[in-house]
Design a protein around this motif. Sequence first.
Motif, PDB file in Angstrom:
ATOM      1  N   TYR A   7      -3.969   0.438   0.086  1.00  0.00           N
ATOM      2  CA  TYR A   7      -4.165  -0.794  -0.689  1.00  0.00           C
ATOM      3  C   TYR A   7      -5.389  -1.550  -0.193  1.00  0.00           C
ATOM      4  CZ  TYR A   7      -3.767  -5.662  -2.059  1.00  0.00           C
ATOM      5  OH  TYR A   7      -4.061  -6.913  -2.541  1.00  0.00           O
ATOM      6  N   THR A  21      -3.155  -0.453  -5.394  1.00  0.00           N
ATOM      7  CA  THR A  21      -2.636   0.542  -4.461  1.00  0.00           C
ATOM      8  C   THR A  21      -2.873   1.921  -5.061  1.00  0.00           C
ATOM      9  OG1 THR A  21      -0.907  -0.952  -3.644  1.00  0.00           O
ATOM     10  CG2 THR A  21      -0.587   1.411  -3.263  1.00  0.00           C
ATOM     11  N   LYS A  36       0.103  -4.875  -4.559  1.00  0.00           N
ATOM     12  CA  LYS A  36       0.304  -4.310  -3.225  1.00  0.00           C
ATOM     13  C   LYS A  36       1.740  -3.806  -3.110  1.00  0.00           C
ATOM     14  CE  LYS A  36       0.138  -5.387   1.682  1.00  0.00           C
ATOM     15  NZ  LYS A  36       0.005  -6.444   2.684  1.00  0.00           N
ATOM     16  N   LEU A  37       1.884  -2.521  -2.819  1.00  0.00           N
ATOM     17  CA  LEU A  37       3.207  -1.946  -2.625  1.00  0.00           C
ATOM     18  C   LEU A  37       3.589  -2.046  -1.143  1.00  0.00           C
ATOM     19  CD1 LEU A  37       3.073   1.249  -4.903  1.00  0.00           C
ATOM     20  CD2 LEU A  37       3.793  -1.074  -5.486  1.00  0.00           C
ATOM     21  N   ASN A  38       4.872  -2.217  -0.889  1.00  0.00           N
ATOM     22  CA  ASN A  38       5.350  -2.437   0.479  1.00  0.00           C
ATOM     23  C   ASN A  38       5.037  -1.280   1.420  1.00  0.00           C
ATOM     24  OD1 ASN A  38       6.334  -4.932  -0.157  1.00  0.00           O
ATOM     25  ND2 ASN A  38       8.380  -4.193  -0.688  1.00  0.00           N
ATOM     26  N   ASP A  39       5.038  -0.059   0.864  1.00  0.00           N
ATOM     27  CA  ASP A  39       4.818   1.112   1.730  1.00  0.00           C
ATOM     28  C   ASP A  39       3.358   1.551   1.764  1.00  0.00           C
ATOM     29  OD1 ASP A  39       4.940   1.868  -0.924  1.00  0.00           O
ATOM     30  OD2 ASP A  39       6.015   3.752  -0.555  1.00  0.00           O
ATOM     31  N   ASP A  42      -2.489  -1.288   4.317  1.00  0.00           N
ATOM     32  CA  ASP A  42      -3.294  -2.408   3.818  1.00  0.00           C
ATOM     33  C   ASP A  42      -4.672  -2.410   4.480  1.00  0.00           C
ATOM     34  OD1 ASP A  42      -4.368  -4.783   2.978  1.00  0.00           O
ATOM     35  OD2 ASP A  42      -2.649  -6.022   3.524  1.00  0.00           O
TER      36      ASP A  42
END
Length: 441
Positions: A7, A21, A36-39, A42
Amino acid sequence: MHERKIYSNRVWVENKLQLATIGFSNGSITSIDFKKLNDAQDFGNAVIMPGVIDVHVHINEPGRTEWEGFETATQAAAAGGSTTIIDMPLNASPVTTTLDAFNQKLEASKGKMNVNVGFYGGLIPGNAGHLEELIQAGVVGVKCFLTHSGIDEFPNVTEKDLDEAMPIIAKHNMPLLAHCELYDTEVDCDFDNNPTSYEHYLASRPKQWENDAIDLMIRMCRKHNCPVHIVHVASAEALSKIEAAKKEGLPITAETCAQYIFFNAEDIPDANCIYKCAPPIRERSNNEQLKHAFVSGVLDFITTDHSPAPPNIKEMESGNLKKAWGGIAGIQFLLTASWTALKSTMTLEQFIPLVTSKPAHFIKASTKGELKIGNDADIVIWNPDAIDLVKPKDIFFRYKISPYIAQNLNGQVLETIVNGATVYHNKSIQNKNKGQWLLQK
């Protein structure tokens, strides 16, 4: 295989920088989410974009591998954010002008490709009969010289040779790449008595040589309707000719190289052969016009013309520009040197296609040059705002001889991903030999 997700606030998708992402596995891009995906890993404000594509390099293997080989050249490419390079038919030995020579080139590259590698075939007098085989074997274009190439086994072509070859190349809608310098007599500028003077070297290869050669190629392009590509445009006087040819609808494209917009003749010291290339690097006022030609679309994309040589052949000790091998080692600096040169002329959004989608389109690499689902996971993550001082220890090409050494370049490559695998990260090469052949069949 596990899907990796990355991301950033600045991902180059759908021709703009936006937060996204990118997911990829098995060498292909599998997902794009505009959030933005949690997994996802970044990368903050770093730019995530397609891997850089350098369609003009000389790797010299087989035959002159002591100059540079696939192993070192492709590591340097990866370190600079390039994920695909196209190798010229010289200065290897044999030169790539027959199918047999092309097969030797393929064999030589096996197990040494840290980025994707495509190839050009060569046009020399008398080999038009070999072009069909080379094209069918997968070359992405054909290269010729209109003046002596520096390699005796790769002589320049004449108009007669072009008349014979261009219909064959046109039939396959393939580009004929031309080194454009043309002259009848050498320029009398007393270079012989001033062999270390850059001013005299510059005078020895005037803009007129380029202008006349480009006139010839435009005329031949019109005659045969064969796609023509002008490599390393250095004469700004030729830009109006190229622009008129494009407006006429002729299938013509043109490039210049990072060195022609980064360096200027006024700043080049005498007796320093690392700056010698042909055509020569010209004056600042000329080079400013080259920069603006990217904005107007007269020039299509940027390359390096990476052409390395050992110190003795570069006349590093003597400083003799007359004798030195012409060519600049720069495969590692396409992204950062050209961005440094162009950042005051254009936006980052205008710049990115010049090193990604436009060269991808030129070589008909339909799965490269753009981040989209199903495309190859060739990705570079870089910080265009960082400034990096180039140090010899950070260079991956064979000889640490380059005018980019000791230059401050805008842009720092954080990671280069080739076919889904991290090849360059933290200033080191990882996961070797992840590149593939790019054969056009």
